[in-house]
Design a protein around this motif. Structure first.
Motif, PDB file in Angstrom:
ATOM      1  N   LYS A  55      -5.870  -5.158  -2.082  1.00  0.00           N
ATOM      2  CA  LYS A  55      -5.105  -5.112  -0.831  1.00  0.00           C
ATOM      3  C   LYS A  55      -5.842  -5.756   0.332  1.00  0.00           C
ATOM      4  O   LYS A  55      -5.396  -5.665   1.467  1.00  0.00           O
ATOM      5  CB  LYS A  55      -4.757  -3.657  -0.492  1.00  0.00           C
ATOM      6  CG  LYS A  55      -3.783  -3.060  -1.480  1.00  0.00           C
ATOM      7  CD  LYS A  55      -3.410  -1.655  -1.119  1.00  0.00           C
ATOM      8  CE  LYS A  55      -2.435  -1.100  -2.140  1.00  0.00           C
ATOM      9  NZ  LYS A  55      -2.053   0.259  -1.879  1.00  0.00           N
ATOM     10  N   ASP A  58      -4.265  -7.629   3.587  1.00  0.00           N
ATOM     11  CA  ASP A  58      -2.897  -7.126   3.542  1.00  0.00           C
ATOM     12  C   ASP A  58      -2.747  -6.006   4.573  1.00  0.00           C
ATOM     13  O   ASP A  58      -3.736  -5.528   5.118  1.00  0.00           O
ATOM     14  CB  ASP A  58      -2.584  -6.601   2.141  1.00  0.00           C
ATOM     15  CG  ASP A  58      -1.111  -6.774   1.790  1.00  0.00           C
ATOM     16  OD1 ASP A  58      -0.314  -7.086   2.694  1.00  0.00           O
ATOM     17  OD2 ASP A  58      -0.764  -6.596   0.613  1.00  0.00           O
ATOM     18  N   TYR A 103      -4.556  -3.826   9.250  1.00  0.00           N
ATOM     19  CA  TYR A 103      -4.849  -4.996   8.431  1.00  0.00           C
ATOM     20  C   TYR A 103      -6.195  -4.776   7.754  1.00  0.00           C
ATOM     21  O   TYR A 103      -7.182  -4.449   8.421  1.00  0.00           O
ATOM     22  CB  TYR A 103      -4.882  -6.248   9.326  1.00  0.00           C
ATOM     23  CG  TYR A 103      -5.216  -7.522   8.607  1.00  0.00           C
ATOM     24  CD1 TYR A 103      -4.269  -8.180   7.833  1.00  0.00           C
ATOM     25  CD2 TYR A 103      -6.481  -8.085   8.713  1.00  0.00           C
ATOM     26  CE1 TYR A 103      -4.568  -9.361   7.175  1.00  0.00           C
ATOM     27  CE2 TYR A 103      -6.789  -9.272   8.063  1.00  0.00           C
ATOM     28  CZ  TYR A 103      -5.832  -9.903   7.291  1.00  0.00           C
ATOM     29  OH  TYR A 103      -6.140 -11.063   6.642  1.00  0.00           O
ATOM     30  N   LYS A 128       1.720 -10.558   8.918  1.00  0.00           N
ATOM     31  CA  LYS A 128       2.137  -9.681   7.810  1.00  0.00           C
ATOM     32  C   LYS A 128       3.298  -8.775   8.223  1.00  0.00           C
ATOM     33  O   LYS A 128       4.193  -8.508   7.424  1.00  0.00           O
ATOM     34  CB  LYS A 128       0.961  -8.826   7.321  1.00  0.00           C
ATOM     35  CG  LYS A 128      -0.173  -9.629   6.709  1.00  0.00           C
ATOM     36  CD  LYS A 128       0.207 -10.221   5.382  1.00  0.00           C
ATOM     37  CE  LYS A 128      -0.973 -10.959   4.764  1.00  0.00           C
ATOM     38  NZ  LYS A 128      -0.612 -11.630   3.521  1.00  0.00           N
ATOM     39  N   GLU A 132       6.998  -8.647   6.460  1.00  0.00           N
ATOM     40  CA  GLU A 132       7.698  -7.436   6.011  1.00  0.00           C
ATOM     41  C   GLU A 132       9.104  -7.355   6.595  1.00  0.00           C
ATOM     42  O   GLU A 132      10.035  -6.908   5.933  1.00  0.00           O
ATOM     43  CB  GLU A 132       6.924  -6.180   6.446  1.00  0.00           C
ATOM     44  CG  GLU A 132       5.707  -5.892   5.625  1.00  0.00           C
ATOM     45  CD  GLU A 132       4.950  -4.651   6.116  1.00  0.00           C
ATOM     46  OE1 GLU A 132       5.513  -3.877   6.932  1.00  0.00           O
ATOM     47  OE2 GLU A 132       3.807  -4.463   5.691  1.00  0.00           O
TER      48      GLU A 132
END
Length: 192
Positions: A55, A58, A103, A128, A132
């Protein structure tokens, strides 16, 4: 020695030998227990490390636990992450028990277990969050070409559409600003 017990055993194979545990003393039993417990803990730490290493770079949701030195402890479920003051938005006040999206900057493995560093100021957080929220970005129809950010104040974003029928800015803003509003709310009112 293994061939004496089982003549068909091959190199790298296993031979089971029954051990009478009544022969062991209290100290030997305690040592065996400690070794097994330590190996289980190491394996649990490796599983958590690998899970969060995937991750890295991410966005994940966590719960603000408490103030720790020069930052905050963020609970990510199985482990805690460290949100340093330098990675916090200056205008943002984090409340204990509050849910925030962070993050993942870095994941390091040390003797005490994985150390996860997270950020709320990184420009990639905005990218990010838009991925989403905006399906066109996720599908590759709209690209984010660049992001410039003053955390807590404003963010400027350059977007490009690969499809002439799709308005890049319109896709990011959404109907009545619904998509951009969702990101702005997550960033506590930062102008985008």
């Amino acid at each position: 020695e293994a061939k004496e017990i089982d003549p068909q055993v091959q190199p790298g194979g296993f031979v089971e030998v029954e051990i009478n545990c009544k022969e062991f003393g209290r100290i030997a039993t305690q040592n065996a227990k400690n070794v097994i417990t330590q190996k289980i803990r190491e394996e649990e730490r490796n599983v958590i490390y690998n899970q969060f290493f995937e991750k890295k770079a991410d966005v994940i949701t966590g719960v603000v636990q408490r103030r720790v030195g020069k930052g905050y402890s963020i609970n990510l479920g199985k482990t805690d992450a460290l949100l340093l003051d330098t990675e916090c938005v200056p205008t943002e006040r984090l409340k204990q028990g509050g849910r925030i999206k962070v993050y993942v900057l870095d994941v390091k493995n040390n003797s005490k277990g994985p150390k996860i560093l997270v950020s709320r100021t990184h420009p990639e957080l905005v990218k990010k969050l838009f991925e989403e929220e905006v399906t066109e970005i996720r599908e590759g129809i709209v690209e984010i070409k660049g992001i410039s950010r003053e955390p807590g104040s404003r963010t400027k974003m350059a977007v490009y559409s690969n499809n002439p029928d799709v308005d890049a800015v319109g896709a990011c803003v959404g109907m009545s600003g619904s998509r951009v509003t969702a990101v702005v709310n997550e960033l506590r009112g930062e102008k985008i």
